[in-house]
Design an enzyme around this catalytic site. Structure first.
Site, PDB file in Angstrom:
ATOM      1  N   GLY A  12       5.359   4.112   0.874  1.00 12.93           N
ATOM      2  CA  GLY A  12       5.920   3.733  -0.405  1.00 12.93           C
ATOM      3  C   GLY A  12       4.847   3.697  -1.480  1.00 12.93           C
ATOM      4  O   GLY A  12       3.659   3.863  -1.208  1.00 12.93           O
ATOM      5  N   ASP A  13       5.273   3.521  -2.714  1.00 14.08           N
ATOM      6  CA  ASP A  13       4.360   3.379  -3.853  1.00 14.08           C
ATOM      7  C   ASP A  13       3.549   4.635  -4.150  1.00 14.08           C
ATOM      8  O   ASP A  13       2.490   4.553  -4.774  1.00 14.08           O
ATOM      9  CB  ASP A  13       3.394   2.198  -3.651  1.00 14.08           C
ATOM     10  CG  ASP A  13       4.132   0.894  -3.442  1.00 14.08           C
ATOM     11  OD1 ASP A  13       4.894   0.504  -4.351  1.00 14.08           O
ATOM     12  OD2 ASP A  13       3.962   0.261  -2.382  1.00 14.08           O
ATOM     13  N   GLY A  15       4.488   7.150  -6.079  1.00 14.60           N
ATOM     14  CA  GLY A  15       4.747   7.687  -7.414  1.00 14.60           C
ATOM     15  C   GLY A  15       6.065   8.419  -7.534  1.00 14.60           C
ATOM     16  O   GLY A  15       6.202   9.326  -8.361  1.00 14.60           O
ATOM     17  N   GLY A  17       8.865   7.398  -8.758  1.00 20.25           N
ATOM     18  CA  GLY A  17       9.487   7.221 -10.068  1.00 20.25           C
ATOM     19  C   GLY A  17       8.978   8.216 -11.078  1.00 20.25           C
ATOM     20  O   GLY A  17       9.748   8.824 -11.828  1.00 20.25           O
ATOM     21  N   HIS A  43      10.086   1.681  -8.503  1.00 24.84           N
ATOM     22  CA  HIS A  43       9.626   2.993  -8.948  1.00 24.84           C
ATOM     23  C   HIS A  43       9.276   2.908 -10.432  1.00 24.84           C
ATOM     24  O   HIS A  43      10.161   2.768 -11.276  1.00 24.84           O
ATOM     25  CB  HIS A  43      10.708   4.043  -8.702  1.00 24.84           C
ATOM     26  CG  HIS A  43      11.109   4.154  -7.265  1.00 24.84           C
ATOM     27  ND1 HIS A  43      12.184   4.914  -6.852  1.00 24.84           N
ATOM     28  CD2 HIS A  43      10.581   3.610  -6.143  1.00 24.84           C
ATOM     29  CE1 HIS A  43      12.296   4.825  -5.535  1.00 24.84           C
ATOM     30  NE2 HIS A  43      11.330   4.033  -5.096  1.00 24.84           N
ATOM     31  N   GLN A 222      11.120   3.602  -0.736  1.00 20.79           N
ATOM     32  CA  GLN A 222      10.105   3.274   0.270  1.00 20.79           C
ATOM     33  C   GLN A 222       9.424   4.550   0.771  1.00 20.79           C
ATOM     34  O   GLN A 222       9.257   5.487   0.006  1.00 20.79           O
ATOM     35  CB  GLN A 222      10.720   2.409   1.372  1.00 20.79           C
ATOM     36  CG  GLN A 222      11.327   1.124   0.812  1.00 20.79           C
ATOM     37  CD  GLN A 222      12.372   0.534   1.712  1.00 20.79           C
ATOM     38  OE1 GLN A 222      13.422   1.122   1.944  1.00 20.79           O
ATOM     39  NE2 GLN A 222      12.098  -0.637   2.238  1.00 20.79           N
ATOM     40  N   THR A 237      11.202  -0.855   7.515  1.00 25.35           N
ATOM     41  CA  THR A 237      12.365  -1.219   6.709  1.00 25.35           C
ATOM     42  C   THR A 237      13.635  -0.954   7.506  1.00 25.35           C
ATOM     43  O   THR A 237      13.644  -0.146   8.435  1.00 25.35           O
ATOM     44  CB  THR A 237      12.388  -0.386   5.412  1.00 25.35           C
ATOM     45  OG1 THR A 237      13.525  -0.749   4.649  1.00 25.35           O
ATOM     46  CG2 THR A 237      12.441   1.111   5.703  1.00 25.35           C
ATOM     47  N   GLY A 294       2.953  -9.412   0.601  1.00 22.64           N
ATOM     48  CA  GLY A 294       1.554  -9.562   0.966  1.00 22.64           C
ATOM     49  C   GLY A 294       0.657  -8.713   0.080  1.00 22.64           C
ATOM     50  O   GLY A 294       1.062  -8.235  -0.978  1.00 22.64           O
ATOM     51  N   ARG A 297      -2.825  -2.845  -0.153  1.00 26.68           N
ATOM     52  CA  ARG A 297      -3.997  -2.332   0.555  1.00 26.68           C
ATOM     53  C   ARG A 297      -4.229  -0.861   0.212  1.00 26.68           C
ATOM     54  O   ARG A 297      -3.291  -0.115  -0.026  1.00 26.68           O
ATOM     55  CB  ARG A 297      -3.800  -2.503   2.069  1.00 26.68           C
ATOM     56  CG  ARG A 297      -3.581  -3.953   2.463  1.00 26.68           C
ATOM     57  CD  ARG A 297      -2.835  -4.090   3.783  1.00 26.68           C
ATOM     58  NE  ARG A 297      -3.554  -3.468   4.877  1.00 26.68           N
ATOM     59  CZ  ARG A 297      -3.013  -3.215   6.073  1.00 26.68           C
ATOM     60  NH1 ARG A 297      -1.738  -3.503   6.323  1.00 26.68           N
ATOM     61  NH2 ARG A 297      -3.741  -2.644   7.018  1.00 26.68           N
ATOM     62  N   LEU A 324      -4.187  12.146  -9.295  1.00 27.45           N
ATOM     63  CA  LEU A 324      -5.240  13.161  -9.192  1.00 27.45           C
ATOM     64  C   LEU A 324      -6.517  12.750  -9.919  1.00 27.45           C
ATOM     65  O   LEU A 324      -7.563  13.375  -9.717  1.00 27.45           O
ATOM     66  CB  LEU A 324      -4.733  14.500  -9.747  1.00 27.45           C
ATOM     67  CG  LEU A 324      -3.728  15.236  -8.859  1.00 27.45           C
ATOM     68  CD1 LEU A 324      -3.171  16.454  -9.587  1.00 27.45           C
ATOM     69  CD2 LEU A 324      -4.361  15.655  -7.535  1.00 27.45           C
TER      70      LEU A 324
END
Length: 406
Positions: A12-13, A15, A17, A43, A222, A237, A294, A297, A324
């Site tokens: 997840g995370d 990019g 969106g 997102h 996710q 999940t 949490g 990381r 990038l």
């Protein structure tokens, strides 16, 4: 023009969106279709003028005026949806609900699901699985345990039935975990009635008609490495994060499968992150330590894990690479020391995935290098062409090799 399915090949995370927003800049996009997850999605899209929204249930094409369809695979949270719509109004979307349709068969998340989720996760202490604390997994688990009695979006048209089902959720979850801090049934019914009046709720034929009208962008939530069956159990999940749900919704209609990766691999909270490097202090304006998720990381680009994600997905047609503008200390991990490759197990074999989790926690980084050309290096490591690259969250893409939706 064909449709496009966007999935995150990490935790997840990555990019999604940003990528979906850019895809929706193409002319003629009919809709953004959400095909998994729920209100725990985050997102981020930042416009050139600085306006920012974290898309959870609304699709990341909303700033472009592209409608969102929440499919039957989405867990719909009317309370969170109202809050998200209110923020969209403040950043220039005058009537967000006019851009939304919801499948009548989608599950409804309730305050009791969210409260029970938080109680269970808190009781795990140091052995937390990882959660956003919004009750999405609890909603799915309840539906699996009580398939004929789980609240669904279509129930808002039947107040007596919905009241009975909400009371059952409250009573069963209270019996399972103890007292829950949540509103009474009448208060929740009132919110769900407002949801019914604000959104357009549709039947099973709606999406097929939309797919015939024009190209749709299917926006995943996710990441594949958190998949309910193929992620590192139990740090996963309750959602299928591969292309599978989208392909089922497409019912044979052609679609391009687009995987998204960062130049560095990240995850929230507990679970394996083989390439983690605490010395990588990379700025994350939209990610941080959360009460339930949490710590956020960071690690070097984890080619073995992303290759596993590509394999689990049954292949990927193209890649989008984000961030990038990565600093020089970030490298690509090409192998692990104690594990030749990450084996793909059988869907449903969670014991094998738990053993895999233990193996990943014992392994370490093998070969690592700093590429001169990130898109070319990622393309080579994963064996998939890179067609889109982004760095700054604002403005145009860093590069685009073709029209993604064509």
């Amino acid at each position: 023009m064909s449709h496009t399915i966007v999935v995150d090949l990490g935790y997840g995370d990555a990019g999604k969106g940003r990528v979906v927003d850019l895809l929706c800049a193409e002319p003629g996009v009919e809709a953004v279709v959400r095909f998994n997850g729920g209100a725990q999605a985050a997102h981020n899209v930042v416009l050139p003028d600085g306006r920012h929204h974290t898309f959870a249930q609304f699709g990341a094409g909303t700033f472009r005026g592209v409608p969102t369809h929440l499919s039957r695979f989405v867990v719909v949270d009317p309370l969170a949806l109202a809050a998200e719509a209110a923020h969209l109004v403040t950043v220039g979307v005058p009537d967000p609900f006019a851009l939304l349709t919801v499948d009548e068969d989608a599950l409804l998340a309730t305050p009791w699901h969210a409260a029970a989720n938080r109680v269970r996760e808190r009781r795990r202490g140091a052995a937390r699985h990882g959660s956003c604390g919004l009750g999405v997994g609890e909603t799915v688990a309840y539906a699996l345990a009580h398939p004929g009695d789980a609240p669904r979006v279509g129930d808002v048209f039947h107040p007596a039935r919905l009241r009975q089902r909400l009371a059952a959720v409250r009573d069963r979850l209270t019996a399972a975990v103890g007292p829950l801090p949540a509103p009474d049934v009448d208060a929740v019914l009132a919110v769900f009635a407002a949801f019914r009046d604000a959104v357009r709720i549709v039947g099973p034929g709606f999406l097929g008609d939309a797919l015939r009208r024009g190209p749709c962008v299917f926006e995943g939530a996710q990441g594949v490495l958190l998949d309910e069956w193929f992620g590192w159990h139990p740090h996963t999940t309750w959602s299928t994060t591969t292309f599978a749900n989208a392909l089922e919704l497409l019912a044979g209609a052609p679609a391009r499968r687009l995987g998204v990766v960062r130049t560095y691999t990240t995850r929230h909270g507990a679970g394996p992150l083989v390439t983690e490097d605490p010395s990588l202090r990379l700025p994350e304006p939209h990610n941080g330590t959360g009460e339930w998720q949490g710590a956020f990381r960071r690690g070097h680009f984890d080619a073995p894990a992303h290759r596993y994600a590509v394999e689990v997905c049954g292949g990927v047609d193209a890649l989008a690479v984000t961030h990038l503008d990565v600093p020089p200390e970030v490298e690509i991990c090409t192998s692990y020391r104690e594990l030749d490759r990450i084996p793909v197990g059988r869907r449903g074999d969670l014991e094998a995935q738990e053993r895999l989790t233990a193996a990943l926690l014992r392994t370490s980084v093998g070969e690592r290098y700093r590429p001169d050309d990130w898109p070319a290096a990622v393309e080579s490591e994963l064996g998939v062409p890179v067609v889109l690259g982004t760095d700054s969250p604002r403005g145009a893409p860093a590069f685009s090799r073709d029209t993604i939706t064509a």
